[in-house]
Design a protein around this motif. Structure first.
Motif, mmCIF file in Angstrom:
data_model
loop_
_atom_site.group_PDB
_atom_site.id
_atom_site.type_symbol
_atom_site.label_atom_id
_atom_site.label_comp_id
_atom_site.label_asym_id
_atom_site.label_seq_id
_atom_site.Cartn_x
_atom_site.Cartn_y
_atom_site.Cartn_z
ATOM 1 N N THR A 109 10.250 -53.888 -62.672
ATOM 2 C CA THR A 109 9.071 -54.627 -62.392
ATOM 3 C C THR A 109 8.492 -55.237 -63.841
ATOM 4 O OG1 THR A 109 8.349 -53.337 -60.530
ATOM 5 C CG2 THR A 109 6.609 -54.735 -61.634
ATOM 6 N N ILE A 110 8.163 -56.685 -63.887
ATOM 7 C CA ILE A 110 7.706 -57.114 -64.987
ATOM 8 C C ILE A 110 6.218 -56.983 -64.976
ATOM 9 C CG2 ILE A 110 7.353 -59.087 -66.321
ATOM 10 C CD1 ILE A 110 10.424 -59.900 -65.641
ATOM 11 N N ILE A 111 5.337 -56.585 -65.900
ATOM 12 C CA ILE A 111 4.038 -56.485 -65.827
ATOM 13 C C ILE A 111 3.539 -57.264 -67.093
ATOM 14 C CG2 ILE A 111 3.867 -54.474 -64.418
ATOM 15 C CD1 ILE A 111 2.586 -53.221 -66.850
ATOM 16 N N ALA A 112 2.561 -58.139 -66.786
ATOM 17 C CA ALA A 112 2.044 -58.977 -67.766
ATOM 18 C C ALA A 112 0.481 -58.923 -68.131
ATOM 19 C CB ALA A 112 2.441 -60.514 -67.782
ATOM 20 N N LEU A 113 -0.076 -58.714 -69.040
ATOM 21 C CA LEU A 113 -1.619 -58.470 -69.249
ATOM 22 C C LEU A 113 -2.188 -59.725 -69.896
ATOM 23 C CD1 LEU A 113 -1.626 -54.810 -70.605
ATOM 24 C CD2 LEU A 113 -2.240 -55.670 -68.270
ATOM 25 N N GLU A 114 -3.253 -60.092 -69.391
ATOM 26 C CA GLU A 114 -4.064 -61.049 -69.919
ATOM 27 C C GLU A 114 -4.537 -60.809 -71.327
ATOM 28 O OE1 GLU A 114 -6.387 -63.977 -71.323
ATOM 29 O OE2 GLU A 114 -5.156 -64.378 -69.594
ATOM 30 N N THR A 115 -4.566 -61.495 -72.263
ATOM 31 C CA THR A 115 -4.953 -60.987 -73.619
ATOM 32 C C THR A 115 -6.351 -60.345 -73.464
ATOM 33 O OG1 THR A 115 -5.049 -61.308 -76.051
ATOM 34 C CG2 THR A 115 -5.171 -63.331 -74.748
ATOM 35 N N TYR A 116 -7.269 -61.246 -72.682
ATOM 36 C CA TYR A 116 -8.574 -60.950 -73.138
ATOM 37 C C TYR A 116 -9.402 -59.957 -72.058
ATOM 38 C CZ TYR A 116 -9.084 -65.691 -75.535
ATOM 39 O OH TYR A 116 -8.934 -66.449 -76.262
ATOM 40 N N VAL A 117 -9.956 -59.107 -72.900
ATOM 41 C CA VAL A 117 -10.852 -57.883 -72.024
ATOM 42 C C VAL A 117 -12.054 -58.178 -72.198
ATOM 43 C CG1 VAL A 117 -11.088 -55.747 -71.941
ATOM 44 C CG2 VAL A 117 -8.671 -56.304 -72.571
ATOM 45 N N THR A 118 -12.677 -58.386 -70.918
ATOM 46 C CA THR A 118 -14.206 -58.723 -71.197
ATOM 47 C C THR A 118 -15.186 -57.409 -70.827
ATOM 48 O OG1 THR A 118 -14.126 -59.189 -68.439
ATOM 49 C CG2 THR A 118 -13.592 -61.046 -70.475
ATOM 50 N N PRO A 119 -16.412 -57.622 -70.963
ATOM 51 C CA PRO A 119 -17.253 -56.408 -70.560
ATOM 52 C C PRO A 119 -17.113 -55.973 -69.090
ATOM 53 C CG PRO A 119 -18.540 -58.043 -71.882
ATOM 54 C CD PRO A 119 -17.161 -58.675 -71.401
ATOM 55 N N ILE A 150 -17.254 -63.072 -76.239
ATOM 56 C CA ILE A 150 -17.723 -61.630 -75.782
ATOM 57 C C ILE A 150 -16.392 -61.155 -75.111
ATOM 58 C CG2 ILE A 150 -19.024 -60.627 -73.875
ATOM 59 C CD1 ILE A 150 -20.935 -63.080 -74.561
ATOM 60 N N ALA A 151 -15.543 -60.546 -75.687
ATOM 61 C CA ALA A 151 -14.224 -60.084 -75.279
ATOM 62 C C ALA A 151 -13.563 -59.299 -76.616
ATOM 63 C CB ALA A 151 -13.162 -61.311 -74.596
ATOM 64 N N MET A 152 -12.723 -58.470 -76.055
ATOM 65 C CA MET A 152 -11.652 -57.805 -77.097
ATOM 66 C C MET A 152 -10.260 -58.201 -76.590
ATOM 67 S SD MET A 152 -13.096 -54.064 -77.481
ATOM 68 C CE MET A 152 -14.667 -53.588 -77.311
ATOM 69 N N ARG A 153 -9.191 -58.020 -77.447
ATOM 70 C CA ARG A 153 -8.103 -58.774 -77.120
ATOM 71 C C ARG A 153 -6.936 -57.580 -77.028
ATOM 72 N NH1 ARG A 153 -7.362 -64.075 -79.069
ATOM 73 N NH2 ARG A 153 -5.332 -64.050 -78.424
ATOM 74 N N LEU A 154 -6.219 -57.607 -76.000
ATOM 75 C CA LEU A 154 -4.931 -56.633 -76.016
ATOM 76 C C LEU A 154 -3.976 -57.659 -76.861
ATOM 77 C CD1 LEU A 154 -5.106 -56.171 -72.033
ATOM 78 C CD2 LEU A 154 -4.519 -54.441 -73.863
ATOM 79 N N HIS A 155 -2.979 -56.981 -77.197
ATOM 80 C CA HIS A 155 -2.056 -57.838 -78.150
ATOM 81 C C HIS A 155 -0.630 -57.029 -78.406
ATOM 82 C CE1 HIS A 155 -0.609 -59.374 -81.957
ATOM 83 N NE2 HIS A 155 -0.979 -60.526 -81.516
ATOM 84 N N ARG A 156 0.454 -58.038 -77.879
ATOM 85 C CA ARG A 156 1.699 -57.669 -78.310
ATOM 86 C C ARG A 156 2.448 -56.904 -77.178
ATOM 87 N NH1 ARG A 156 5.097 -61.403 -80.775
ATOM 88 N NH2 ARG A 156 4.342 -62.008 -82.778
#
Length: 451
Positions: free
Chosen positions: A130-140, A188-194
């Motif tokens: 399975t390939i999983i991909a996360l959107e970079t923006y994490v919102t409240p 108004i977000a944090m960032r998932l990365h890499r």
């Protein structure tokens, strides 16, 4: 230090076979780059394949290579994205897929009016395929100290995607509201990365850069943006929910940005098997840190310099910029504007245990797009044969040209063979802009690898 020549070659029409309808674009004249060895380890020999066009108009690539050899690349385009309620990247994103080692690329279609997913947040193929991909923006999230994200999955080598699925985060002392982005806009977000790491027990690890309560030190070049920290998160259910594990690095006195753009790798071989290593951007030099207890605790992050490339050695390039103005003011020889930057590191372990780091060097941090010709200005690969203790071989892939300095590197289906992507041009596009890539074969005496 050897200087490379820049060869200009005419490139024919490229065919991008969309899953909907094939279409054609005029390929630009590609700048051909001759790699330079800037730090040599006699045990390592590199063989470079031809540079290949990946995406015309594409900048700042993200890369995945699957176990079947499928190459997946996403880059930002010059056009604007569609408006949407959720925070989104200010440029449109396109994703292309290759099943023939980068010779031809197929564009992944999007639904009408859809921006897709920004996989700078992390993409991985799990052991079950399975390939999983996360959107970079994490919102409240709905509750304090929680965040909300999005995830897509694919079970057919990224031919089709399922999602988006809601993802939740537990974030210790989360502060989503104190900082703007680097353009002064609301963020108004944090960032998932890499990178996302799958542990032997199936748990996943990933990184976020953002803020906890009390992180209020302003960035040097954008006071409305606060210096960030890098945090580690774990998921026990294949990415649906993530729990805070630890802070990898935080220090308001470091760099212009604090710690951001992290990448992690897990060492699987040798005396430090199980060690987590993290490389981090600061706005000036690169930093690194490590954990030997699964990420529960980390040492104090320290600067990491490859091949004596010192971004503070401004006297070596001050004369190049003596007539240049920054914000209407002439740049002086003692100006902070002359300090360089190492940006957007990537980091992998090959199946044989070699660590490979990719990174960009900007000389200087912002003025590199006014005058890009300093030889240090470019894209790099570094190699470690002792699991990250030392980086004994460094190769410069591009030098003295326009680039955003963002890269991606993956091992292909052949052991010790890499596919690496980088870009030419920058956001104004006056000289053209595109993502290209090439294979890099690592030849090393196996007896000298430290198990």
């Amino acid at each position: 230090m050897q200087k490379s020549s820049l060869l200009i070659a005419s490139v024919p029409f490229l065919k991008f076979e969309s899953l909907a309808t094939p279409f054609y674009i005029q390929a630009p004249e590609m700048v051909k780059n001759v790699p330079q060895t800037v730090l040599s380890d006699s045990r390592i020999k590199l063989k470079f394949g031809q540079e290949l066009m990946v995406m015309n108009d594409g900048l700042q690539p993200t890369l995945l290579c699957t176990r079947k050899g499928t190459l997946i690349v996403q880059s930002q385009r010059s056009k604007k994205p569609f408006p949407q309620k959720r925070i989104f990247y200010p440029y449109a994103l396109s994703t292309v897929v290759s099943n023939d080692e980068g010779e031809h690329w197929t564009e992944l279609p999007l639904k009408e009016g859809d921006n897709g997913i920004d996989i700078e947040g992390g993409i991985i193929q799990l052991k079950d395929g399975t390939i999983i991909a996360l959107e970079t923006y994490v919102t409240p999230g709905e509750k304090p100290d929680t965040g909300a994200g999005l995830m897509f999955t694919s079970h057919d080598e990224y031919k089709t995607l399922q999602g988006p699925f809601d993802v939740t985060f537990d974030i210790l002392n989360a502060d989503f509201y104190s900082s703007s982005d680097d353009g002064g806009r609301p963020h108004i977000a944090m960032r998932l990365h890499r990178r996302i790491i799958e542990l032997p027990n199936g748990d996943l690890l990933t990184t976020i850069y953002g803020w906890q309560k009390g992180d209020n030190v302003p960035c040097d070049y954008q006071p409305n943006m606060k210096k960030s920290r890098v945090m580690l998160f774990r998921s026990k259910n294949k990415g649906k929910h993530w729990s805070y594990v630890s802070t990898i690095a935080v220090d308001g006195s470091v760099g212009t940005e604090g710690f951001d753009e992290p990448v992690i790798v897990r060492v699987s071989k040798g005396p430090k098997a199980g060690r987590l290593i993290c490389h981090l951007r600061t706005g000036y030099e690169l930093y690194h840190n490590y954990s030997d207890d699964g990420g529960k605790s980390w040492k104090k992050a320290k600067p990491l310099m490859f091949a004596n490339i010192d971004v503070y050695k401004t006297a070596d390039w001050a004369a190049m910029f003596k007539d240049v103005k920054r914000k209407g003011v002439l740049v002086t020889s003692d100006s902070k504007e002359l300090i360089g930057a190492v940006v957007d590191p990537d980091l992998i372990e090959t199946r044989s245990g070699i660590l490979v780091a990719a990174f960009g060097v900007r000389i200087p941090a912002k003025l590199c797009w006014t005058i890009p010709t300093h030889p240090w200005n470019g894209n790099y690969l570094a190699f470690s044969l002792d699991h990250g203790e030392t980086w004994s071989h460094v190769e410069r892939l591009t030098t003295g040209i326009d680039t955003t300095h963002y890269m991606g590197v993956e091992e292909t289906t052949e052991n010790n063979e890499l596919f690496v992507v980088y870009d030419f041009g920058h956001w104004n596009g006056k000289q053209g802009r595109y993502t290209y890539g090439r294979k890099v074969k690592i030849v090393v005496e196996k007896t000298l690898l430290k198990d």
